[in-house]
Enzyme design. Structure first.
Site, PDB file in Angstrom:
ATOM      1  CB  CYS A   4      -0.923  -0.006   1.221  1.00  0.00           C
ATOM      2  SG  CYS A   4      -1.760   1.568   1.476  1.00  0.00           S
ATOM      3  CG  ASN A  86     -12.703  10.646  -4.130  1.00  0.00           C
ATOM      4  OD1 ASN A  86     -13.710  11.336  -4.064  1.00  0.00           O
ATOM      5  ND2 ASN A  86     -11.561  11.086  -4.624  1.00  0.00           N
ATOM      6  CG  HIS A  99      -7.069   8.967   0.654  1.00  0.00           C
ATOM      7  ND1 HIS A  99      -7.185   7.678   0.186  1.00  0.00           N
ATOM      8  CD2 HIS A  99      -7.360   9.784  -0.393  1.00  0.00           C
ATOM      9  CE1 HIS A  99      -7.520   7.705  -1.088  1.00  0.00           C
ATOM     10  NE2 HIS A  99      -7.655   8.966  -1.466  1.00  0.00           N
ATOM     11  CG  HIS A 101      -8.908  14.208  -1.416  1.00  0.00           C
ATOM     12  ND1 HIS A 101      -7.862  14.192  -2.308  1.00  0.00           N
ATOM     13  CD2 HIS A 101      -9.493  12.983  -1.505  1.00  0.00           C
ATOM     14  CE1 HIS A 101      -7.815  13.007  -2.918  1.00  0.00           C
ATOM     15  NE2 HIS A 101      -8.796  12.258  -2.452  1.00  0.00           N
TER      16      HIS A 101
END
Ligand code: DGP
Length: 113
Positions: A4, A86, A99, A101
């Site tokens: 990853c 997302n 994650h 943003h």
């Protein structure tokens, strides 16, 4: 996870422009900024996406937003900012490590899709 990219960034195996780190969260500048300020806030625990948040791991979301508030203050985003995560193919998630943003530093558009 050994393959990853964000796990490697968190471990320092891939360089990043770090803006914040604590025991739970790592944050750094996005390599392909989509706003004047574009930070990625990443939990250190490998969780694939927001679709995998459960009662057992949901504390990381609070920790991410705590970090976001600190980072926004530090970077002078007093006029506002946007936080986006997302999920999956339709959400255009390219890195399969959850994650967030953090976008700001300028007037963002109203369009979110
Ligand atoms: P998403 O499309 O939501 O999965 O966003 C992944 C983001 O990660 C994308 O905006 C580009 C960023 N990114 C991918 N690889 C790297 C990297 O090696 N370094 C940094 N700083 N950002 C990366």
């Amino acid at each position: 996870m050994s393959d990853c990219i964000f796990c490697k960034i968190i471990k320092g195996e891939i360089p990043s422009k770090k803006v914040y780190e604590d025991d739970c969260v790592y944050a750094f500048h996005d390599i392909n900024p989509q706003a004047a300020v574009h930070i990625l806030i990443v939990p250190k625990t490998h969780i694939e996406s927001a679709a995998d948040i459960t009662a057992e791991n949901s504390m990381i979301v609070g920790r991410v937003f705590e970090a976001a508030a600190k980072i926004a203050k530090e970077l002078g985003l007093e006029n506002g900012f946007r936080i986006v995560t997302n999920v999956g193919k339709y959400g255009c998630q390219s890195v399969k490590h959850i994650h967030f943003h953090l976008l700001g530093g300028e007037q963002l558009t109203e369009k979110m899709s």
